[in-house]
Write an enzyme that holds these catalytic residues in place. Structure first.
Site, PDB file in Angstrom:
ATOM      1  N   ILE A  45       0.511  -1.393  -0.020  1.00 53.39           N
ATOM      2  CA  ILE A  45      -0.252  -0.227  -0.018  1.00 53.39           C
ATOM      3  C   ILE A  45       0.625   1.240  -0.028  1.00 53.39           C
ATOM      4  O   ILE A  45       0.496   2.658  -0.112  1.00 53.39           O
ATOM      5  CB  ILE A  45      -1.175  -0.148   1.888  1.00 53.39           C
ATOM      6  CG1 ILE A  45      -0.545  -0.529   2.128  1.00 53.39           C
ATOM      7  CG2 ILE A  45      -2.526  -0.799   0.954  1.00 53.39           C
ATOM      8  CD1 ILE A  45      -1.315   0.715   3.707  1.00 53.39           C
ATOM      9  N   GLU A  47       5.300   2.865   0.213  1.00 48.00           N
ATOM     10  CA  GLU A  47       6.378   2.461  -0.086  1.00 48.00           C
ATOM     11  C   GLU A  47       7.207   3.853  -0.101  1.00 48.00           C
ATOM     12  O   GLU A  47       6.569   5.385  -0.460  1.00 48.00           O
ATOM     13  CB  GLU A  47       7.620   2.400  -1.034  1.00 48.00           C
ATOM     14  CG  GLU A  47       9.237   2.372  -0.854  1.00 48.00           C
ATOM     15  CD  GLU A  47       9.584   1.135  -1.908  1.00 48.00           C
ATOM     16  OE1 GLU A  47      10.867   1.228  -2.132  1.00 48.00           O
ATOM     17  OE2 GLU A  47       9.166   0.985  -3.491  1.00 48.00           O
ATOM     18  N   GLY A  48       8.118   4.662   1.155  1.00 53.11           N
ATOM     19  CA  GLY A  48       8.741   5.845   1.486  1.00 53.11           C
ATOM     20  C   GLY A  48      10.070   5.807   1.707  1.00 53.11           C
ATOM     21  O   GLY A  48      10.851   4.982   1.416  1.00 53.11           O
ATOM     22  N   TYR A  50      12.020   5.510   4.208  1.00 50.98           N
ATOM     23  CA  TYR A  50      12.329   4.666   5.336  1.00 50.98           C
ATOM     24  C   TYR A  50      11.713   3.413   5.296  1.00 50.98           C
ATOM     25  O   TYR A  50      11.937   2.374   6.922  1.00 50.98           O
ATOM     26  CB  TYR A  50      12.030   5.323   6.774  1.00 50.98           C
ATOM     27  CG  TYR A  50      12.212   6.836   7.288  1.00 50.98           C
ATOM     28  CD1 TYR A  50      13.470   6.405   6.915  1.00 50.98           C
ATOM     29  CD2 TYR A  50      11.402   8.011   6.357  1.00 50.98           C
ATOM     30  CE1 TYR A  50      14.267   8.084   6.730  1.00 50.98           C
ATOM     31  CE2 TYR A  50      12.927   9.037   6.347  1.00 50.98           C
ATOM     32  CZ  TYR A  50      13.934   8.937   7.467  1.00 50.98           C
ATOM     33  OH  TYR A  50      14.143  10.140   6.909  1.00 50.98           O
ATOM     34  N   GLY A  51      10.810   2.803   4.866  1.00 50.46           N
ATOM     35  CA  GLY A  51      10.022   1.846   4.310  1.00 50.46           C
ATOM     36  C   GLY A  51       9.297   1.536   3.388  1.00 50.46           C
ATOM     37  O   GLY A  51       8.266   2.382   3.424  1.00 50.46           O
ATOM     38  N   LYS A  68       4.963  -2.516   8.653  1.00 54.64           N
ATOM     39  CA  LYS A  68       6.157  -1.740   7.717  1.00 54.64           C
ATOM     40  C   LYS A  68       7.125  -2.163   7.605  1.00 54.64           C
ATOM     41  O   LYS A  68       7.823  -2.937   8.700  1.00 54.64           O
ATOM     42  CB  LYS A  68       6.079  -0.361   7.869  1.00 54.64           C
ATOM     43  CG  LYS A  68       6.482   0.947   7.490  1.00 54.64           C
ATOM     44  CD  LYS A  68       6.986   1.926   8.567  1.00 54.64           C
ATOM     45  CE  LYS A  68       7.496   3.495   8.131  1.00 54.64           C
ATOM     46  NZ  LYS A  68       7.417   4.322   9.141  1.00 54.64           N
ATOM     47  N   ASP A 163       7.050  16.282   9.321  1.00 54.63           N
ATOM     48  CA  ASP A 163       6.899  16.130   7.411  1.00 54.63           C
ATOM     49  C   ASP A 163       5.697  15.748   7.622  1.00 54.63           C
ATOM     50  O   ASP A 163       5.281  14.904   7.148  1.00 54.63           O
ATOM     51  CB  ASP A 163       7.800  14.058   7.635  1.00 54.63           C
ATOM     52  CG  ASP A 163       8.054  14.150   6.450  1.00 54.63           C
ATOM     53  OD1 ASP A 163       7.833  15.086   5.270  1.00 54.63           O
ATOM     54  OD2 ASP A 163       8.597  12.906   5.785  1.00 54.63           O
TER      55      ASP A 163
END
Length: 359
Positions: A45, A47-48, A50-51, A68, A163
Site C-alpha cells: 500500500i 513505500e517511503g 524509510y520502509g 511496515k 514531516d
C-alpha cells in the site's frame, strides 16, 4: 542518541550494533517478539524513504493491519536511526488521531524488522488524486480539526513531527484521521538543541528551514498545517516548488517579502545571503481564497506568520472561530467513504513515488 549502544525504549529494548543484533527481551507488554510469518501479506500500500508498507492479516487474531518493513538495504551499522526514533516515540504515543504501533515483529534474519501498525483504509494524497468531487468545506474542517487535535497532543508531549503532508495523513472508513510516519519526528526541549534544517517535504517546508535555521520548534509543523489546510480548500497544492529557491519565491509571491520588522532575526539566518528575494509588498492570501470567510483568512494568516514565535499553535487553532461558523465541521462518522485506492495499486505503481513525496 547513541546508535552504537543499547537504546532504552520503555517496554522494549533494541540493540543497534555492527553485527545488526536486534533483541526484545520478555516484557509485560509485548512478551517475546513474534515472527512476521504470523502475518499474511495481502498487498503493498505504500513505500517511503524509510520502509515499505503492506496491508496484512494477523493470522492469530484475523485483524487487518499495516505491516511496515524497515528499510535496511543501505544500513551497515544496524537498525536505522529513523526507525529507532519512530519506535521510541510510537510506543509512548496513544491518541485517536495518531497511528498506533501495535507491536514489533522480526523476519527470518536478525536484520529483518517490521512494525505492526493500526490499518487505515485511505491516505489523503491518494484521495485527493482520485476523488471525483473535492472535499466540502465542512469536510475539510473535520479533517483539519482532527489533525490539530493530534498535533496538540504531540506538541504537549514535546514532539515535533517534522514531516507533515497529505500523504502522511491517514483516514479510516469511519472518517478518523491519523498522523503517520514518525521517521523524522524528534523530541525537543529547553535549551533547544540544533537540528538539521533539511526536513519536511519541500512543498510543506517553513521559510525558517529554507533559510537554514537549526532552531526548530512546533511552529514548523504549524506552517505545514497551513499548507495542508490551503491544499484541501483549493483542491491542489498551495506551494508546489521544484527547488528550494523556487519554494522561497512562491512563498514571497503569496505572503510578501519578509523583513526585520515582521520577522526579528530574519537578516541573521544562515542562508539569507544566498538568496535575492523579490520585492513584493503585498499579502495575496485573500486574492488566492476570495470565497473564504474572514475567520478562515485570519486562521491561514496566523499559520503563515513569517516569525515562528508568532505562528499559531495547535491549541490556538482549535479555538479559532473558523471552526465555529457555518458551514460547521461535519462529524467524522458522517464523512463519505471512498474506494480503497491504495489497495488497487499495482506493484509497479507502488514502487514509484508521487510528486507529493519528493523533496
Amino acid at each position: 542518541m547513541d546508535v552504537t549502544g543499547e537504546e532504552e525504549l520503555g517496554p522494549i529494548r533494541l540493540k543497534s550494533l555492527k553485527n545488526k543484533v536486534f533483541t526484545v527481551p520478555k516484557n509485560d507488554r509485548f512478551g517475546m517478539c513474534r515472527s512476521v510469518r504470523g502475518f499474511e501479506k495481502l498487498n503493498r500500500i505504500g513505500e517511503g524513504t524509510y520502509g515499505i508498507v503492506y496491508r496484512a492479516r494477523d493470522t492469530k487474531s484475523d485483524e487487518i493491519v499495516a505491516l511496515k518493513k524497515v528499510r535496511m538495504d543501505k544500513e551497515k551499522d544496524g537498525i536505522p536511526i529513523s526507525s529507532l526514533r519512530e519506535i521510541t516515540l510510537l510506543l509512548r504515543l496513544r491518541h485517536p488521531n495518531i497511528v498506533e504501533l501495535k507491536e514489533v515483529v522480526v523476519g527470518s534474519h536478525l536484520e529483518s524488522l517490521f512494525l505492526v501498525m493500526s490499518y487505515c483504509e485511505q491516505d489523503l494524497a491518494s484521495l485527493l488524486e482520485n476523488i471525483q468531487t473535492p472535499f466540502s468545506e465542512a469536510q475539510v474542517k473535520c479533517i483539519i480539526l482532527q489533525l490539530l487535535r493530534g498535533l496538540r497532543y504531540l506538541h504537549h508531549n514535546f514532539i515535533i513531527h517534522r514531516d507533515l503532508k497529505v500523504s502522511n495523513l491517514l483516514m479510516t472508513d469511519k472518517g478518523c484521521v491519523k498522523i503517520a510516519d514518525f521517521g523524522l519526528a524528534r523530541r525537543y526541549g529547553v535549551p533547544q538543541q540544533p537540528m538539521t534544517p533539511r526536513v519536511v517535504t519541500l512543498w510543506y517546508r517553513a521559510p525558517e528551514l529554507l533559510l537554514g535555521s537549526k532552531t526548530q520548534t512546533t511552529a514548523l509543523d504549524m506552517w505545514a498545517v497551513g499548507c495542508i489546510l490551503a491544499e484541501l480548500l483549493a483542491h491542489k497544492p498551495l506551494l508546489p516548488g521544484t527547488s528550494e529557491i523556487q519554494q522561497l519565491d512562491l512563498i514571497v509571491q503569496l505572503l510578501g517579502t519578509p523583513n526585520e520588522t515582521i520577522w526579528p532575526g530574519f537578516s541573521d539566518l544562515p542562508l539569507i545571503g544566498q538568496y535575492s528575494l523579490r520585492k513584493q509588498p503585498y499579502n495575496n492570501l485573500k486574492n488566492k481564497f476570495t470565497w473564504l470567510s474572514e475567520a478562515g483568512h485570519r486562521l491561514l494568516n496566523l499559520l503563515f506568520m513569517y516569525n515562528p514565535q508568532r505562528r499559531a499553535s495547535a491549541k490556538d487553532c482549535l479555538e479559532s472561530s473558523y471552526f465555529k461558523e457555518k458551514p460547521l465541521p461535519c462529524e467524522p462518522d458522517l464523512m463519505p467513504t471512498f474506494p480503497h485506492h491504495r489497495n488497487k495499486r499495482a506493484a509497479s505503481q507502488a514502487e514509484s513515488h508521487s510528486k507529493r513525496s519528493k523533496v
